[in-house]
Design an enzyme around this catalytic site. Structure first.
Site, PDB file in Angstrom:
ATOM      1  N   ASP A  13       0.732  -1.324   0.090  1.00  0.00           N
ATOM      2  CA  ASP A  13       0.308   0.049   0.112  1.00  0.00           C
ATOM      3  C   ASP A  13       0.994   0.879  -0.099  1.00  0.00           C
ATOM      4  O   ASP A  13       1.641   1.046   0.325  1.00  0.00           O
ATOM      5  CB  ASP A  13      -0.958   0.171   0.945  1.00  0.00           C
ATOM      6  CG  ASP A  13      -2.379   1.019   1.426  1.00  0.00           C
ATOM      7  OD1 ASP A  13      -2.155   1.578   0.208  1.00  0.00           O
ATOM      8  OD2 ASP A  13      -2.596   1.678   2.221  1.00  0.00           O
ATOM      9  N   HIS A  30       2.871   2.903  -9.407  1.00  0.00           N
ATOM     10  CA  HIS A  30       2.513   1.814  -8.764  1.00  0.00           C
ATOM     11  C   HIS A  30       3.838   1.318 -10.290  1.00  0.00           C
ATOM     12  O   HIS A  30       4.551   0.599  -9.644  1.00  0.00           O
ATOM     13  CB  HIS A  30       0.962   1.112 -10.503  1.00  0.00           C
ATOM     14  CG  HIS A  30       0.157   2.151  -9.055  1.00  0.00           C
ATOM     15  ND1 HIS A  30      -0.510   1.652  -7.849  1.00  0.00           N
ATOM     16  CD2 HIS A  30      -0.915   2.083  -9.473  1.00  0.00           C
ATOM     17  CE1 HIS A  30      -1.463   2.058  -8.083  1.00  0.00           C
ATOM     18  NE2 HIS A  30      -1.696   2.611  -8.420  1.00  0.00           N
ATOM     19  N   LEU A 124      11.657 -20.155  -5.022  1.00  0.00           N
ATOM     20  CA  LEU A 124      11.335 -19.454  -4.424  1.00  0.00           C
ATOM     21  C   LEU A 124      10.027 -19.040  -5.043  1.00  0.00           C
ATOM     22  O   LEU A 124       9.308 -18.686  -6.820  1.00  0.00           O
ATOM     23  CB  LEU A 124      11.778 -17.442  -4.238  1.00  0.00           C
ATOM     24  CG  LEU A 124      10.478 -16.113  -3.732  1.00  0.00           C
ATOM     25  CD1 LEU A 124      10.143 -16.831  -2.164  1.00  0.00           C
ATOM     26  CD2 LEU A 124      11.115 -14.694  -4.369  1.00  0.00           C
TER      27      LEU A 124
HETATM   28  C1  FPP Z   1      -2.402   0.129  -3.452  1.00  0.00           C
HETATM   29  O1  FPP Z   1      -1.884   1.477  -3.445  1.00  0.00           O
HETATM   30  C2  FPP Z   1      -1.498  -0.961  -4.652  1.00  0.00           C
HETATM   31  C3  FPP Z   1      -1.634  -1.093  -5.551  1.00  0.00           C
HETATM   32  C4  FPP Z   1      -3.497  -1.204  -5.884  1.00  0.00           C
HETATM   33  C5  FPP Z   1      -1.642  -1.828  -6.110  1.00  0.00           C
HETATM   34  C6  FPP Z   1      -0.333  -2.220  -6.004  1.00  0.00           C
HETATM   35  C7  FPP Z   1       0.291  -2.262  -7.321  1.00  0.00           C
HETATM   36  C8  FPP Z   1       1.953  -2.688  -7.520  1.00  0.00           C
HETATM   37  C9  FPP Z   1       2.934  -2.510  -6.215  1.00  0.00           C
HETATM   38  C10 FPP Z   1       2.351  -2.613  -8.677  1.00  0.00           C
HETATM   39  C11 FPP Z   1       2.695  -4.704  -8.570  1.00  0.00           C
HETATM   40  C12 FPP Z   1       1.869  -4.618 -10.141  1.00  0.00           C
HETATM   41  C13 FPP Z   1       1.963  -5.460 -10.640  1.00  0.00           C
HETATM   42  C14 FPP Z   1       1.171  -5.199 -12.250  1.00  0.00           C
HETATM   43  C15 FPP Z   1       3.471  -6.947 -10.667  1.00  0.00           C
HETATM   44  P1  FPP Z   1      -2.429   2.480  -3.328  1.00  0.00           P
HETATM   45  O2  FPP Z   1      -2.850   2.663  -4.524  1.00  0.00           O
HETATM   46  O3  FPP Z   1      -3.753   1.995  -2.665  1.00  0.00           O
HETATM   47  O4  FPP Z   1      -1.548   3.865  -2.428  1.00  0.00           O
HETATM   48  P2  FPP Z   1      -2.410   5.140  -1.808  1.00  0.00           P
HETATM   49  O5  FPP Z   1      -2.947   4.321  -0.558  1.00  0.00           O
HETATM   50  O6  FPP Z   1      -1.311   5.570  -1.414  1.00  0.00           O
HETATM   51  O7  FPP Z   1      -3.536   5.579  -2.449  1.00  0.00           O
END
Ligand code: FPP
Length: 236
Positions: A13, A30, A124
Site C-alpha cells: 500500500d 505503481h 521461491l
Molecule cells: C495500493 O496502493 C497498491 C495497489 C492497488 C497496486 C499494487 C501494485 C503494485 C505494487 C505494482 C505491482 C503490479 C504488478 C502489475 C506486478 P494505493 O494505490 O492504494 O496507494 P495509496 O493508498 O497511497 O493511494
C-alpha cells in the site's frame, strides 16, 4: 521457531500517495512499486524465504478511476514482458491468484504463459494476487465443493482455496500506515503474525523488510496454546 518466515505476504500500500507527493500521476507510483517488488523478491531469495505473496490488484480495485485501472493492466503486461526471464533465471516460480477469467484475453494469456515459463522453478514461489479478494476465494472454494457434491469442511475448503499450493503465510506485512486487511488472505492469515509499516510501498527497502522479519522472530506463535505448552513443545 525459525527466525526466517517461510511464507511472507504483503499488502503493497502507498503507491498512490508516493506519486501524489511528487506531483506525479498515481500510475507512476505503481511503476515505482514494481521496482520495490523486484528488490523485495531479491531479498527473499537471499534470505531463503520460500513463498512471497503480494496483493497487486484487488477485486475492489476495478472501482478506481478508469485510467488507473488501465494503467495497472498495462503495467502488468509490461512487467511480464520484462521480468519473467530474469525471474526464471533466478529460480522464481510465478503463480497468479484471483478471478483471472475476468481479465482481458491479452492479460490472461500473458499470466498463463508466465506461469508455464517458470513452472520448473522451486527456489521461491511468487504468488501475485490479481483480481483477488479473500471473500471471493472462500466463496469460489465453497461453490466448487458444492458443485462437486463434496462436504464443506475446513480441510476440504483449504484444498479448494486459491493458495492451496503453499503453506499459510507466517508473516503478513502491510505498508502505507494503514491498519486493516482489506480483503487480503482472510482465510489463510488466521494465525499469521502481522507487521504494519508506515513506509509507503515504493520506499519499503531491504532494511525495512529485515526489520519486519526481526519483529516476526521475536514473536511467540502459540496457535491457540499456552506459552508453557509452546515452550514444553520446543524441548520435546
Ligand atoms: C495500493 O496502493 C497498491 C495497489 C492497488 C497496486 C499494487 C501494485 C503494485 C505494487 C505494482 C505491482 C503490479 C504488478 C502489475 C506486478 P494505493 O494505490 O492504494 O496507494 P495509496 O493508498 O497511497 O493511494
Amino acid at each position: 521457531m525459525s527466525a526466517i518466515p517461510r511464507h511472507i505476504a504483503i499488502v503493497m500500500d502507498g503507491n498512490g500517495r508516493w506519486a501524489t507527493r511528487r506531483f506525479l500521476p498515481r500510475v507512476a507510483g505503481h511503476r515505482q512499486g514494481v521496482e520495490s517488488l523486484r528488490r523485495c523478491v531479491q531479498a527473499c531469495l537471499d534470505r531463503d524465504v520460500r513463498v512471497l505473496t503480494v496483493f497487486a490488484f484487488s477485486s475492489e480495485n476495478w472501482d478506481r478511476p478508469q485510467d488507473e485501472v488501465s494503467g495497472l493492466m498495462s503495467l502488468m503486461v509490461g512487467v511480464l514482458a520484462k521480468e519473467v526471464m530474469p525471474l526464471k533465471a533466478n529460480g522464481v516460480r510465478l503463480h497468479f491468484v484471483g478471478a483471472l477469467h475476468a481479465l482481458s484475453d491479452k492479460v490472461r494469456r500473458g499470466l498463463e504463459q508466465a506461469e508455464r515459463d517458470t513452472a520448473d522453478n522451486s527456489k521461491l514461489v511468487l504468488n501475485i494476487c490479481f483480481n483477488y479478494g479473500g471473500r471471493w476465494d472462500i466463496a469460489q472454494a465453497a461453490q466448487r465443493l458444492a458443485e462437486a457434491g463434496q462436504p464443506i469442511t475446513e480441510a476440504s475448503l483449504n484444498e479448494a482455496m486459491a493458495l492451496s499450493h503453499v503453506p499459510d503465510p507466517d508473516l503478513v506485512i502491510r505498508t502505507g500506515g494503514e491498519f486493516r486487511i482489506s480483503n487480503f488472505l482472510l482465510w489463510q492469515s488466521a494465525y499469521s503474525e502481522f507487521v504494519f509499516s508506515d513506509k509507503l510501498w515504493p520506499d519499503f527497502d531491504t532494511a525495512a523488510l529485515d526489520e519486519a522479519i526481526a519483529s516476526y522472530g521475536r514473536r511467540e506463535r502459540r496457535f491457540g496454546k499456552t506459552s508453557d505448552q509452546v515452550v514444553a513443545g520446543r524441548g520435546a
